[in-house]
Design an enzyme around this catalytic site. Structure first.
Site, short mmCIF file in Angstrom:
data_model
loop_
_atom_site.label_atom_id
_atom_site.label_comp_id
_atom_site.label_asym_id
_atom_site.label_seq_id
_atom_site.Cartn_x
_atom_site.Cartn_y
_atom_site.Cartn_z
N ASP A 31 44.82 -60.48 13.00
CA ASP A 31 43.75 -60.27 12.13
C ASP A 31 43.78 -61.37 11.25
OD1 ASP A 31 41.81 -58.94 10.62
OD2 ASP A 31 43.36 -57.66 9.43
N ASP A 80 49.82 -59.52 5.85
CA ASP A 80 49.18 -58.48 6.70
C ASP A 80 49.40 -58.54 8.27
OD1 ASP A 80 47.71 -56.32 6.90
OD2 ASP A 80 45.71 -57.07 6.24
N LYS A 113 53.88 -52.28 -0.15
CA LYS A 113 52.40 -51.87 0.47
C LYS A 113 52.71 -50.37 0.68
CE LYS A 113 49.48 -53.62 4.10
NZ LYS A 113 49.27 -54.76 4.97
N ASN A 117 47.41 -49.39 -0.32
CA ASN A 117 47.37 -49.96 -1.80
C ASN A 117 48.70 -51.02 -1.83
OD1 ASN A 117 45.31 -48.42 -1.90
ND2 ASN A 117 46.43 -46.67 -2.86
N VAL A 118 48.47 -51.91 -2.41
CA VAL A 118 49.40 -52.90 -2.84
C VAL A 118 49.74 -52.85 -4.22
CG1 VAL A 118 49.99 -55.61 -2.72
CG2 VAL A 118 48.81 -54.58 -0.73
N ASN A 167 43.65 -62.81 5.07
CA ASN A 167 44.95 -62.82 5.03
C ASN A 167 45.86 -63.93 5.33
OD1 ASN A 167 44.81 -60.07 5.19
ND2 ASN A 167 44.16 -59.87 7.62
N GLU A 179 58.70 -59.63 -0.06
CA GLU A 179 58.68 -60.78 -1.18
C GLU A 179 57.41 -60.73 -1.86
OE1 GLU A 179 59.27 -65.62 -1.23
OE2 GLU A 179 59.29 -64.42 0.72
N GLY A 233 43.19 -50.90 -1.44
CA GLY A 233 42.55 -51.06 0.07
C GLY A 233 41.96 -49.68 0.70
N LYS A 234 41.56 -49.77 1.76
CA LYS A 234 40.96 -48.63 2.36
C LYS A 234 42.12 -47.83 2.77
CE LYS A 234 38.31 -49.58 5.89
NZ LYS A 234 38.08 -49.66 7.03
N1 LIG Z 1 53.56 -60.41 -0.40
C1 LIG Z 1 52.38 -60.57 -1.34
N2 LIG Z 1 52.41 -61.20 -2.21
C2 LIG Z 1 51.34 -61.40 -3.08
N3 LIG Z 1 50.31 -60.77 -2.72
C3 LIG Z 1 50.09 -60.03 -1.62
C4 LIG Z 1 51.31 -59.75 -0.87
N4 LIG Z 1 50.95 -58.85 0.03
C5 LIG Z 1 49.58 -58.48 -0.10
N5 LIG Z 1 49.04 -58.90 -1.18
C6 LIG Z 1 47.88 -58.91 -1.86
O1 LIG Z 1 47.45 -57.51 -1.43
C7 LIG Z 1 46.35 -57.63 -0.51
C8 LIG Z 1 46.29 -56.64 0.51
O2 LIG Z 1 47.42 -56.93 1.22
P1 LIG Z 1 47.05 -57.02 2.80
O3 LIG Z 1 48.68 -56.82 3.28
O4 LIG Z 1 46.10 -57.80 3.22
O5 LIG Z 1 46.44 -55.52 3.14
P2 LIG Z 1 45.28 -54.78 3.78
O6 LIG Z 1 45.72 -54.22 4.83
O7 LIG Z 1 44.90 -53.94 2.55
O8 LIG Z 1 44.29 -55.87 4.00
C9 LIG Z 1 46.10 -59.20 -0.15
O9 LIG Z 1 45.01 -59.67 0.26
C10 LIG Z 1 46.60 -59.96 -1.21
O10 LIG Z 1 45.76 -60.28 -2.10
MG LIG Z 2 44.56 -57.71 4.65
#
Ligand SMILES: Nc1ncnc2c1ncn2[C@@H]1O[C@H](COP(=O)(O)OP(=O)(O)O)[C@@H](O)[C@H]1O
Ligand SMILES: [Mg+2]
Length: 243
Positions: free
Chosen positions: A173, A190, A63, A49-50, A178, A131, A45-46
């Site tokens: 958000d 998120d 995250k 990173n996940v 999300n 998780e 992401g911006k």
């Molecule tokens: N606990 C999780 N399990 C599975 N996928 C996740 C999880 N957390 C995040 N993701 C994946 O990572 C993406 C980015 O996570 P997010 O928390 O929304 O961060 P951002 O702030 O970059 O939007 C999510 O849209 C999802 O696809």
């Molecule tokens: Mg998000």
């Protein structure tokens, strides 16, 4: 730090900055996941990173916030209205690390209120471990996997948002980005922007969250009423008034 850690950090310096690599190494040494080499990217992401990591035979999500590219001014403008952080100083590093702590804390509060969210396990500086939601692959975002039964899904989602509100929190958000569609069950993710009802902007955030939900279900030919939804979530009216 042990030589093993230093060696590993050197080999991964292309992917992780030194600070992040050190935090990753510490978390894995403390047993929060198997081995830093087991990490694979899920989403870049911006600002964060996940990644997916193995823990025993299970998986966990990491995250990782990028200190250099986070828009800390935007974060500060959000967080300073949250009564829990009124005294926060406008310091780049401090704001970003508090942001991570805030997401961890919000996930905990939501979890305690029985809202379906990833269980937060631990955080260390810029890294949050939680998780993994999914089976073999991570569950997909609602925007990419529309529900088979929009009405049933909407009902479940509204129930989750109600529980969150009852616990004194506004997601802030909420959108089809999300919300994960995990076997036709909504899982909210998120939580970095999540704030308390005492936040002076809380009403605006809830309004925006509701508008996003209404806009998504419209695409599924389910027409929700914003005002009724507001009443339903805030407890001013009960029953199936939102449909
Ligand atoms: N606990 C999780 N399990 C599975 N996928 C996740 C999880 N957390 C995040 N993701 C994946 O990572 C993406 C980015 O996570 P997010 O928390 O929304 O961060 P951002 O702030 O970059 O939007 C999510 O849209 C999802 O696809
Ligand atoms: Mg998000």
């Amino acid at each position: 730090m042990a030589t093993k850690g230093k060696e590993w950090m050197k080999t991964r310096s292309d992917v992780f900055d030194f600070f992040t690599a050190r935090n990753l190494f510490k978390l894995s040494s403390d047993g929060h996941f198997n081995d830093p080499d087991s990490i694979s990217p899920v989403k870049i992401g911006k600002e964060s990173n996940v990644f997916l990591a193995k823990k025993g035979d299970d998986k966990v999500i990491l995250k990782i916030y990028r200190l250099e590219t986070c828009d800390f001014n935007r974060m500060y403008d959000y967080i300073r209205f949250d009564p829990r952080y009124y005294n926060l100083k406008r310091n780049r590093r401090h704001v970003i690390l508090t942001w991570v702590q805030k997401e961890f804390r919000n996930l905990h509060l939501a979890r305690d209120a029985g809202v379906r969210v990833p269980t937060p396990y631990v955080y260390l500086n810029n890294i949050l471990v939680m998780e993994f939601i999914g089976d073999e692959l991570p569950a997909r975002q609602l925007k990419d996997l529309y529900p088979k039964n929009p009405e049933a899904f909407a009902k479940k989602l509204i129930y989750e948002v109600k529980k969150l509100y009852k616990a004194g929190l506004i997601h802030g958000d909420l959108s089809s980005f999300n919300i994960l569609n995990f076997n036709e069950e909504p899982v909210l993710i998120d939580f970095s922007q999540t704030t308390t009802l005492e936040n002076t902007n809380a009403k605006d955030y809830l309004k925006r969250d509701i508008q996003n939900v209404v806009a998504f279900f419209k695409k599924c030919d389910l027409f929700l009423n914003e005002e009724k939804l507001w009443k339903e979530i805030t407890g001013k009216k009960s029953g199936r008034a939102y449909l």
